[in-house]
Design a protein around this motif. Structure first.
Motif, mmCIF file in Angstrom:
data_model
loop_
_atom_site.group_PDB
_atom_site.id
_atom_site.type_symbol
_atom_site.label_atom_id
_atom_site.label_comp_id
_atom_site.label_asym_id
_atom_site.label_seq_id
_atom_site.Cartn_x
_atom_site.Cartn_y
_atom_site.Cartn_z
ATOM 1 N N THR A 5 41.894 42.549 33.328
ATOM 2 C CA THR A 5 40.824 41.920 32.554
ATOM 3 C C THR A 5 40.346 40.603 33.148
ATOM 4 O OG1 THR A 5 42.464 40.856 31.135
ATOM 5 C CG2 THR A 5 41.594 42.989 30.401
ATOM 6 N N ASP A 6 40.980 40.130 34.226
ATOM 7 C CA ASP A 6 40.556 38.886 34.861
ATOM 8 C C ASP A 6 39.187 39.075 35.523
ATOM 9 O OD1 ASP A 6 42.950 37.719 34.143
ATOM 10 O OD2 ASP A 6 43.799 37.749 36.163
ATOM 11 N N PRO A 7 38.339 38.033 35.469
ATOM 12 C CA PRO A 7 37.069 38.133 36.191
ATOM 13 C C PRO A 7 37.315 38.118 37.697
ATOM 14 C CG PRO A 7 37.355 35.931 35.286
ATOM 15 C CD PRO A 7 38.510 36.753 34.794
ATOM 16 N N ALA A 8 36.338 38.591 38.438
ATOM 17 C CA ALA A 8 36.441 38.553 39.899
ATOM 18 C C ALA A 8 36.497 37.096 40.343
ATOM 19 C CB ALA A 8 35.233 39.240 40.520
ATOM 20 N N PRO A 9 37.206 36.805 41.426
ATOM 21 C CA PRO A 9 37.259 35.426 41.913
ATOM 22 C C PRO A 9 35.867 34.941 42.334
ATOM 23 C CG PRO A 9 38.709 36.851 43.219
ATOM 24 C CD PRO A 9 37.986 37.711 42.257
ATOM 25 N N ASP A 54 31.389 32.830 50.739
ATOM 26 C CA ASP A 54 32.431 33.098 49.746
ATOM 27 C C ASP A 54 33.756 32.412 50.085
ATOM 28 O OD1 ASP A 54 32.973 34.737 51.928
ATOM 29 O OD2 ASP A 54 33.748 36.364 50.690
ATOM 30 N N VAL A 55 33.712 31.434 50.989
ATOM 31 C CA VAL A 55 34.884 30.634 51.353
ATOM 32 C C VAL A 55 34.575 29.186 51.007
ATOM 33 C CG1 VAL A 55 36.359 29.846 53.246
ATOM 34 C CG2 VAL A 55 35.556 32.217 53.197
ATOM 35 N N ARG A 56 35.454 28.559 50.254
ATOM 36 C CA ARG A 56 35.266 27.159 49.839
ATOM 37 C C ARG A 56 36.242 26.277 50.582
ATOM 38 N NH1 ARG A 56 31.734 23.540 47.507
ATOM 39 N NH2 ARG A 56 32.934 21.897 46.581
ATOM 40 N N ILE A 57 35.742 25.225 51.208
ATOM 41 C CA ILE A 57 36.570 24.230 51.898
ATOM 42 C C ILE A 57 36.583 22.987 51.016
ATOM 43 C CG2 ILE A 57 36.978 22.952 54.026
ATOM 44 C CD1 ILE A 57 36.740 26.038 54.445
ATOM 45 N N ASN A 58 37.774 22.579 50.562
ATOM 46 C CA ASN A 58 37.903 21.419 49.679
ATOM 47 C C ASN A 58 38.871 20.399 50.236
ATOM 48 O OD1 ASN A 58 37.162 23.436 47.203
ATOM 49 N ND2 ASN A 58 36.730 21.295 46.739
ATOM 50 N N SER A 59 38.629 19.140 49.860
ATOM 51 C CA SER A 59 39.618 18.086 50.097
ATOM 52 C C SER A 59 40.715 18.226 49.052
ATOM 53 C CB SER A 59 38.982 16.712 49.941
ATOM 54 O OG SER A 59 38.031 16.508 50.934
ATOM 55 N N ALA A 60 41.896 17.845 49.418
ATOM 56 C CA ALA A 60 43.011 17.822 48.473
ATOM 57 C C ALA A 60 43.728 16.495 48.611
ATOM 58 C CB ALA A 60 43.984 18.964 48.766
#
Length: 114
Positions: A5-9, A54-60
């Motif tokens: 039941t989870d939505p698609a990423p 569809d690829v996310r690059i984030n700072s952490a």
């Protein structure tokens, strides 16, 4: 673990690049102190250039593997990389983010950094 039941990423891959900065001379060091911010910017530009929508690059913030830095982690794969150069970033981008493979020479194991 996903459920039926989870939505698609929203993104197929999410890359977190540590950009934590500690004061110079701190024994553990920091990824930003080893150039992670400019390398993150380079990765973001190259991912955009490659058309990876569809690829996310984030700072952490701190990913707690400071002595191995700079580091990044790719989810949902859970693969960690230590990197230092544009060539390392290019290899991670082409082999893992585009091709779905692994850059074994840059991969970090769970034992490293503990």
């Amino acid at each position: 673990m996903s459920r039926p039941t989870d939505p698609a990423p929203y993104f197929s891959l999410h890359v977190f690049v540590c950009t934590n900065r500690r004061p110079d001379g701190t024994p553990r060091g920091s990824c930003a102190g080893h150039g992670s911010e400019s390398l993150r910017d380079y990765l973001k530009a190259k991912a955009k250039e490659a058309g990876l929508k569809d690829v996310r690059i984030n700072s952490a913030g701190c990913l707690d593997r400071c002595g191995l830095g700079p580091v990044l982690v790719v989810y949902p794969d859970g693969i960690w990389y230590g990197f230092k150069t544009h060539a390392d970033i290019d290899e991670i981008l082409e082999t893992h983010l585009v091709g779905g493979g692994r850059v074994e020479r840059l991969m970090l194991t769970p034992e490293q950094g503990r």
